[in-house]
Scaffold this motif. Sequence first.
Motif, mmCIF file in Angstrom:
data_model
loop_
_atom_site.group_PDB
_atom_site.id
_atom_site.type_symbol
_atom_site.label_atom_id
_atom_site.label_comp_id
_atom_site.label_asym_id
_atom_site.label_seq_id
_atom_site.Cartn_x
_atom_site.Cartn_y
_atom_site.Cartn_z
ATOM 1 N N ARG A 1 7.264 11.287 4.148
ATOM 2 C CA ARG A 1 8.793 12.118 4.411
ATOM 3 C C ARG A 1 9.018 10.407 5.434
ATOM 4 N NH1 ARG A 1 5.356 16.656 8.479
ATOM 5 N NH2 ARG A 1 5.233 18.338 6.598
ATOM 6 N N GLY A 2 8.468 9.569 4.727
ATOM 7 C CA GLY A 2 9.693 7.775 4.928
ATOM 8 C C GLY A 2 8.907 6.930 5.351
ATOM 9 N N PRO A 3 8.440 4.994 4.874
ATOM 10 C CA PRO A 3 8.139 4.682 5.312
ATOM 11 C C PRO A 3 7.569 3.952 6.527
ATOM 12 C CG PRO A 3 10.384 3.839 5.448
ATOM 13 C CD PRO A 3 10.442 5.363 4.979
ATOM 14 N N ALA B 1 -1.957 12.839 3.195
ATOM 15 C CA ALA B 1 -1.613 11.174 3.930
ATOM 16 C C ALA B 1 -0.175 10.515 2.472
ATOM 17 C CB ALA B 1 -2.826 9.757 3.205
ATOM 18 N N GLU B 2 -0.682 11.501 1.548
ATOM 19 C CA GLU B 2 1.268 11.071 0.339
ATOM 20 C C GLU B 2 2.062 11.583 0.888
ATOM 21 O OE1 GLU B 2 -2.304 13.620 -2.284
ATOM 22 O OE2 GLU B 2 -2.544 11.546 -0.559
ATOM 23 N N LYS C 1 -9.266 5.393 -6.334
ATOM 24 C CA LYS C 1 -9.862 4.118 -6.257
ATOM 25 C C LYS C 1 -9.377 3.068 -6.398
ATOM 26 C CE LYS C 1 -13.943 4.367 -9.366
ATOM 27 N NZ LYS C 1 -14.412 3.793 -10.631
ATOM 28 N N ARG C 2 -8.079 3.413 -6.932
ATOM 29 C CA ARG C 2 -6.924 2.075 -7.453
ATOM 30 C C ARG C 2 -6.153 1.711 -6.269
ATOM 31 N NH1 ARG C 2 -1.549 2.017 -8.537
ATOM 32 N NH2 ARG C 2 -1.169 4.087 -8.918
ATOM 33 N N VAL C 3 -5.483 3.014 -5.656
ATOM 34 C CA VAL C 3 -4.821 2.698 -4.109
ATOM 35 C C VAL C 3 -5.722 2.563 -2.927
ATOM 36 C CG1 VAL C 3 -3.217 3.827 -2.451
ATOM 37 C CG2 VAL C 3 -2.916 4.439 -5.040
ATOM 38 N N PHE C 4 -7.027 2.736 -2.847
ATOM 39 C CA PHE C 4 -7.413 3.287 -2.016
ATOM 40 C C PHE C 4 -8.145 1.772 -1.979
ATOM 41 C CE2 PHE C 4 -7.377 7.914 -0.791
ATOM 42 C CZ PHE C 4 -6.150 7.377 -0.317
ATOM 43 N N ARG C 5 -8.612 1.002 -2.421
ATOM 44 C CA ARG C 5 -8.462 -0.424 -2.855
ATOM 45 C C ARG C 5 -7.649 -1.539 -2.591
ATOM 46 N NH1 ARG C 5 -13.342 -0.999 -7.642
ATOM 47 N NH2 ARG C 5 -15.423 0.285 -6.988
ATOM 48 N N MET C 6 -6.481 -1.028 -2.121
ATOM 49 C CA MET C 6 -5.666 -2.391 -1.669
ATOM 50 C C MET C 6 -6.247 -2.477 -0.198
ATOM 51 S SD MET C 6 -2.557 -0.467 -3.605
ATOM 52 C CE MET C 6 -1.663 -2.473 -3.570
ATOM 53 N N ILE C 7 -6.652 -1.384 0.158
ATOM 54 C CA ILE C 7 -6.480 -1.532 1.623
ATOM 55 C C ILE C 7 -7.949 -2.834 1.982
ATOM 56 C CG2 ILE C 7 -8.011 -0.679 4.161
ATOM 57 C CD1 ILE C 7 -6.793 2.112 2.716
ATOM 58 N N PRO C 8 -7.438 -3.489 2.958
ATOM 59 C CA PRO C 8 -8.400 -4.825 3.462
ATOM 60 C C PRO C 8 -10.203 -4.380 3.754
ATOM 61 C CG PRO C 8 -6.024 -4.707 4.337
ATOM 62 C CD PRO C 8 -6.574 -3.613 3.950
ATOM 63 N N GLY C 9 -10.670 -4.607 3.432
ATOM 64 C CA GLY C 9 -12.354 -4.427 3.358
ATOM 65 C C GLY C 9 -13.055 -3.240 2.122
ATOM 66 N N LEU C 10 -11.796 -2.869 1.427
ATOM 67 C CA LEU C 10 -12.113 -1.484 0.853
ATOM 68 C C LEU C 10 -12.242 -1.816 -0.576
ATOM 69 C CD1 LEU C 10 -11.083 1.647 2.285
ATOM 70 C CD2 LEU C 10 -13.290 0.035 2.840
ATOM 71 N N GLU C 11 -11.753 -3.256 -1.095
ATOM 72 C CA GLU C 11 -11.812 -3.662 -2.853
ATOM 73 C C GLU C 11 -12.954 -3.243 -2.985
ATOM 74 O OE1 GLU C 11 -9.345 -6.778 0.372
ATOM 75 O OE2 GLU C 11 -10.666 -5.412 0.799
ATOM 76 N N GLY C 12 -14.183 -3.792 -2.635
ATOM 77 C CA GLY C 12 -15.237 -2.902 -3.538
ATOM 78 C C GLY C 12 -15.336 -1.892 -3.551
ATOM 79 N N PHE D 1 0.801 -1.602 -0.050
ATOM 80 C CA PHE D 1 0.157 -0.379 -0.179
ATOM 81 C C PHE D 1 0.861 1.063 0.079
ATOM 82 C CE2 PHE D 1 -1.907 3.284 2.619
ATOM 83 C CZ PHE D 1 -3.182 3.677 1.516
ATOM 84 N N TYR D 2 1.440 1.266 0.736
ATOM 85 C CA TYR D 2 2.763 2.004 0.488
ATOM 86 C C TYR D 2 3.433 2.568 -0.290
ATOM 87 C CZ TYR D 2 7.142 4.972 2.247
ATOM 88 O OH TYR D 2 8.014 6.066 2.020
ATOM 89 N N ALA D 3 3.650 2.180 -1.008
ATOM 90 C CA ALA D 3 4.287 2.258 -2.742
ATOM 91 C C ALA D 3 3.765 2.356 -3.633
ATOM 92 C CB ALA D 3 5.724 0.075 -2.540
ATOM 93 N N ALA D 4 2.096 1.859 -3.179
ATOM 94 C CA ALA D 4 1.289 2.259 -4.183
ATOM 95 C C ALA D 4 0.634 3.771 -4.039
ATOM 96 C CB ALA D 4 0.014 1.450 -4.480
ATOM 97 N N LEU D 5 0.990 4.011 -3.060
ATOM 98 C CA LEU D 5 0.206 5.760 -2.159
ATOM 99 C C LEU D 5 1.506 6.482 -2.914
ATOM 100 C CD1 LEU D 5 -1.293 7.300 -0.923
ATOM 101 C CD2 LEU D 5 -0.233 7.076 0.773
#
Length: 462
Positions: free
Chosen positions: A235-237, A229-230, A290-301, A202-206
């Motif tokens: 500022r660091g991982p 958030a980005e 939509k692409r990045v936040f759908r990587m969060i568990p529970g928010l895929e759809g 998620f961090y890499a995609a964001l």
Amino acid sequence: MTERVTIVGGGLAGSEAAWQLARRGIGVDLHEMRPVKRTPVHQTDRLAELVCSNSLRGNALDQAAGLLKEEMRRMDSLIVRVADAVRVPAGSALAVDRTLFAERVTEAVAALPEVSIHRGEVAGLPAAGVAIVATGPLTSEALAAEIAAFVGRAHLYFYDAVSPVVEADTIDFSKTFKASRYGRGGDDYVNCPLAEEEYRAFYAALTAAECAVLHAFEHEFFFEGCLPAEVIASRGPETLRFGPMKPVGLVDPRTGARPFAVVQLRQDDLAASHYSMVGFQTQLKWGEQKRVFRMIPGLEGAEFVRYGMIHRNTYVNAPSTLEPTFETRRRPGLFFAGQMSGVEGYVESAASGLLAGIGAAFRARGAEPVPFPEDTALGALGRYIARSDPKRYQPTNIAFGLLPELSHRVRDKGRKRLALSARALDSLERFRAALEDGGPVTSGGATLAPALPAPSRGGGRG
């Protein structure tokens, strides 16, 4: 003396100022440019529309925002009265159904016989009389230019961002759990837990996602209390794990362990049909959100009711412009309120409207405005905006550090905060009694002005 006050701007500050003036029998002409002229982020023509979060932050007396709200309750704040009436579950915070909130504020102000609401843009500062400018961070260009000329310098500004809101029935609750950090507030938040590998992806995609272009803005300058958030991630991982995604005080009941990271969702309306992403203000392009936040568990759809966005937040250099009453030094009778005045946050904006409204009531009756005691949260906020170093000024949220120290030492932080709150409320009650019950008004032991007529008790609808 005048019995009418002009207010430009129908946001939190303008609505609160109108309420305070009307309660004291002062006529008000309230100007709101929406819907005749719209802004990039507002969606309705209602007064006091919340465009960022639906949270008014902490509500307990060991939190500075909680103390400020309690003081406002005791001054019969319309904004806090309505917020209490339409609150939604949010742990120890006060969060509201944003649609009902704006509707109730609009109804209450419109019901006041002393207030006339005018729709349309005001392109310049009111030329005469007592007036409050409360146009907020999205002040129209024409009025902003005139304000800049009036204060004698270019405006200051920062960029403010809005969090996304998702439809509840598109959240996969089987992958989430309900809890508040440290158990404060029970299970009011929906937590989306991320394992370490999920967080790293998620961090890499964001951090690689494409941001929206900030047209006509020379450079980026964000308020530290409301960073996208980005920007935090850049500022660091690990910065997100110590910010909006911190897992401290949370245990996933399905594993019995603390997650590596979490994204919290907060109920956004009373029907629980919408949830906002807590602390996830963003300037990403909508497709990237939509692409990045759908990587969060529970928010895929997840389906997004509203995407995050960014807007410019303009304010004046308050220490070089304003008194603690929010009255301008150059022109007695002209007040600034809301984020334009150099405060930050929903509650602080409404509080500045309360202070400016009471100050304008004094002016309308031919008296000098009276600052609130500095050992109250309301007074400390006024002191900060007026007495800070103008060379290093930045808007701030209310904080206990703005209040004077106690006369005795208290080692425990929690007890110290409660002691500061107790002192503040005691001081406010003495001040309020003099302000509203017919005696002379004093601050710091000095008599400052005759009292105003007592406000009507429980006027209007909240």
